[in-house]
Scaffold this motif. Structure first.
Motif, short mmCIF file in Angstrom:
data_model
loop_
_atom_site.label_atom_id
_atom_site.label_comp_id
_atom_site.label_asym_id
_atom_site.label_seq_id
_atom_site.Cartn_x
_atom_site.Cartn_y
_atom_site.Cartn_z
N SER A 250 -7.28 -8.01 0.53
CA SER A 250 -6.32 -8.75 1.38
C SER A 250 -4.94 -8.11 1.29
CB SER A 250 -6.26 -10.21 0.93
OG SER A 250 -5.31 -10.92 1.69
N PHE A 251 -4.59 -7.63 0.09
CA PHE A 251 -3.31 -6.93 -0.05
C PHE A 251 -3.33 -5.61 0.70
CE2 PHE A 251 -0.79 -3.74 -2.39
CZ PHE A 251 0.48 -4.27 -2.16
N TRP A 252 -4.45 -4.90 0.66
CA TRP A 252 -4.54 -3.65 1.43
C TRP A 252 -4.34 -3.91 2.92
CZ3 TRP A 252 -3.46 -1.04 -2.28
CH2 TRP A 252 -4.25 -0.72 -3.37
N ALA A 253 -4.88 -5.04 3.41
CA ALA A 253 -4.72 -5.37 4.83
C ALA A 253 -3.25 -5.57 5.17
CB ALA A 253 -5.51 -6.64 5.16
N LEU A 254 -2.50 -6.23 4.26
CA LEU A 254 -1.07 -6.44 4.48
C LEU A 254 -0.32 -5.11 4.48
CD1 LEU A 254 1.25 -8.52 4.74
CD2 LEU A 254 1.42 -8.48 2.25
N LEU A 255 -0.65 -4.24 3.52
CA LEU A 255 -0.01 -2.93 3.44
C LEU A 255 -0.27 -2.12 4.71
CD1 LEU A 255 1.44 -0.66 1.81
CD2 LEU A 255 -0.81 -0.08 0.84
N LYS A 256 -1.48 -2.17 5.21
CA LYS A 256 -1.82 -1.38 6.39
C LYS A 256 -1.22 -1.97 7.67
CE LYS A 256 -5.87 0.80 4.41
NZ LYS A 256 -7.34 1.05 4.46
N ARG A 257 -1.03 -3.28 7.68
CA ARG A 257 -0.31 -3.86 8.83
C ARG A 257 1.13 -3.36 8.86
NH1 ARG A 257 -2.70 -8.92 7.07
NH2 ARG A 257 -4.63 -9.31 8.23
N GLY A 258 1.71 -3.24 7.67
CA GLY A 258 3.06 -2.68 7.59
C GLY A 258 3.08 -1.23 8.02
N TYR A 259 2.05 -0.49 7.61
CA TYR A 259 1.95 0.93 7.98
C TYR A 259 1.86 1.10 9.49
CZ TYR A 259 0.03 5.67 8.35
OH TYR A 259 -0.17 6.97 8.69
N HIS A 260 0.90 0.39 10.10
CA HIS A 260 0.65 0.58 11.53
C HIS A 260 1.66 -0.16 12.42
CE1 HIS A 260 -3.08 2.74 10.92
NE2 HIS A 260 -3.51 1.80 10.09
N GLY A 261 2.11 -1.34 11.96
CA GLY A 261 2.93 -2.16 12.84
C GLY A 261 4.42 -2.03 12.66
N THR A 262 4.85 -1.62 11.46
CA THR A 262 6.29 -1.55 11.18
C THR A 262 6.78 -0.11 11.02
OG1 THR A 262 6.26 -3.72 10.09
CG2 THR A 262 8.14 -2.28 9.61
N TYR A 263 6.14 0.62 10.11
CA TYR A 263 6.64 1.96 9.79
C TYR A 263 5.97 3.07 10.61
CZ TYR A 263 8.75 -0.50 5.89
OH TYR A 263 9.48 -1.38 5.14
N HIS A 264 4.71 2.85 10.99
CA HIS A 264 3.94 3.82 11.79
C HIS A 264 3.63 5.10 11.03
CE1 HIS A 264 4.80 1.07 14.99
NE2 HIS A 264 6.08 1.31 14.95
N HIS A 265 4.37 5.35 9.97
CA HIS A 265 4.10 6.52 9.14
C HIS A 265 4.75 6.31 7.79
CE1 HIS A 265 3.51 10.63 7.80
NE2 HIS A 265 4.81 10.73 7.55
N MET A 266 4.03 6.64 6.73
CA MET A 266 4.60 6.65 5.38
C MET A 266 4.32 8.02 4.80
SD MET A 266 3.24 2.98 3.90
CE MET A 266 3.65 1.41 4.68
N SER A 267 5.36 8.80 4.60
CA SER A 267 5.15 10.15 4.09
C SER A 267 4.53 10.09 2.71
CB SER A 267 6.47 10.92 4.05
OG SER A 267 7.31 10.41 3.04
N GLU A 268 3.68 11.03 2.41
CA GLU A 268 3.03 11.05 1.10
C GLU A 268 4.07 11.17 -0.02
OE1 GLU A 268 -0.86 13.18 -0.96
OE2 GLU A 268 -0.42 13.46 1.16
N LYS A 269 5.17 11.85 0.27
CA LYS A 269 6.24 12.01 -0.72
C LYS A 269 6.81 10.66 -1.16
CE LYS A 269 10.89 13.90 -1.30
NZ LYS A 269 11.97 14.70 -0.68
N HIS A 270 7.00 9.76 -0.21
CA HIS A 270 7.62 8.47 -0.50
C HIS A 270 6.63 7.32 -0.54
CE1 HIS A 270 11.50 10.35 -0.21
NE2 HIS A 270 11.36 10.63 1.07
#
Length: 313
Positions: A250-270
């Motif tokens: 469930s936490f992974w789902a929240l993280l991925k919603r942030g990835y796809h819906g808010t940030y669209h990209h999270m660099s591997e560095k950060h």
């Protein structure tokens, strides 16, 4: 402060935007708010920690330490050091940071605070510093452990950036996490591989000896030192008595919603910074909004972050 009962975590005391403007009507109230958090037992020097301080007439540093002979302000020795932004804007940024469950983008912060996008991006990374080294005790369990993959699909990447022969999770960054069912706390971190040593090291560092560990049937978890039960995802089994990983998933789902819906990209560095942000916000979600804000502000002490550190290779 008045509150209105609503769906969701109604036991929490939230802060509306109208109440936020009342809480921070001017710069001086924001300064006093940060000072009360950073100096609960009285003013102390941000350089040496001495309490032998006096008010000063310096243009930007209102206090002087008679021990180390340095001028300082409430920003000194924190992630706010060297920032020229008003503390009122920082207080509003903290509010937006803790109340947006799927994260707040630098573009939104740039528009809401009337700062440049570059400044907003730097502000958000400074805020993420608040939850690094959070000092969580080892989980006593039961503990759910699982890993996930973060990143875009290889087929959607430019040819020059695709990894040869990649498929499934290949080419994506790996994040492993643990959820303590006793406290509902999350601890997660980026890892380089899912080999047995890496997975065992993570479990040993997060779970107390003797706690029950629940994982899927990934062979890397076999023979962990703790008591261990699995669910066989490989044959579509997702619950086996008390054994399941639904909480961490469930936490992974929240993280991925942030990835796809808010940030669209999270660099591997950060990526670790983003993972820390989501797990930190998850861990304080039961607290009142002002307590969450105070938690972030307090966490920035001793966490000075330079822009060059973020942008260097």
């Amino acid at each position: 402060m008045t509150t209105t009962t609503a769906p969701g975590k109604s036991h929490r005391k939230g802060i509306s935007l109208m109440e936020l403007t009342d809480l921070f009507p001017d710069e001086q109230t924001a300064v006093k708010w940060f000072e009360a958090i950073y100096w609960p037992e009285g003013r102390c020097c941000g350089h040496c920690g001495s309490t032998k301080t006096v008010k000063a007439t310096h243009k930007t540093m209102p206090y002087f330490c008679t021990d180390c002979r340095h001028y300082f302000s409430v920003r000194t020795g924190t992630a706010l050091q060297s920032s020229r932004l008003p503390l009122k804007k920082w207080a509003f940024a903290v509010y937006l940071y803790v109340t947006n469950l799927k994260g707040v983008s630098s573009m939104k912060l740039h528009r809401d605070l009337k700062v440049t996008q570059k400044t907003a991006w730097f502000m958000l990374h400074r805020l993420r510093e608040a939850w690094t080294a959070s000092g969580l005790d080892k989980f006593t369990g039961p503990v759910e452990v699982d890993e996930t993959y973060i990143g875009g699909k290889e087929k959607n990447k430019p040819l020059s950036k695709r990894r040869a022969g990649s498929q499934g999770g290949s080419g994506k960054a790996i994040v492993i996490g643990a959820k303590d069912r006793a406290t509902n706390k999350i601890s997660a971190v980026k890892i380089d591989s899912t080999d047995k040593q890496t997975l065992h090291d993570f479990v040993n560092s997060r779970a107390a000896m003797g706690s029950m560990i629940y994982t899927d049937d990934h062979p890397g978890y076999s023979k962990v030192r703790n008591r261990h039960q699995t669910v066989k995802h490989s044959v579509s089994q997702y619950i086996n008595g008390q054994a399941h990983t639904n909480g961490i998933e469930s936490f992974w789902a929240l993280l991925k919603r942030g990835y796809h819906g808010t940030y669209h990209h999270m660099s591997e560095k950060h990526l670790n910074r983003y993972v820390t942000e989501f797990s930190g916000r998850f861990n304080v979600r039961e607290s009142d909004t002002e307590v969450q804000m105070q938690n972030v502000a307090a966490g920035m002490v001793g966490k000075r972050l330079m822009y060059s550190e973020l942008t260097s290779d």
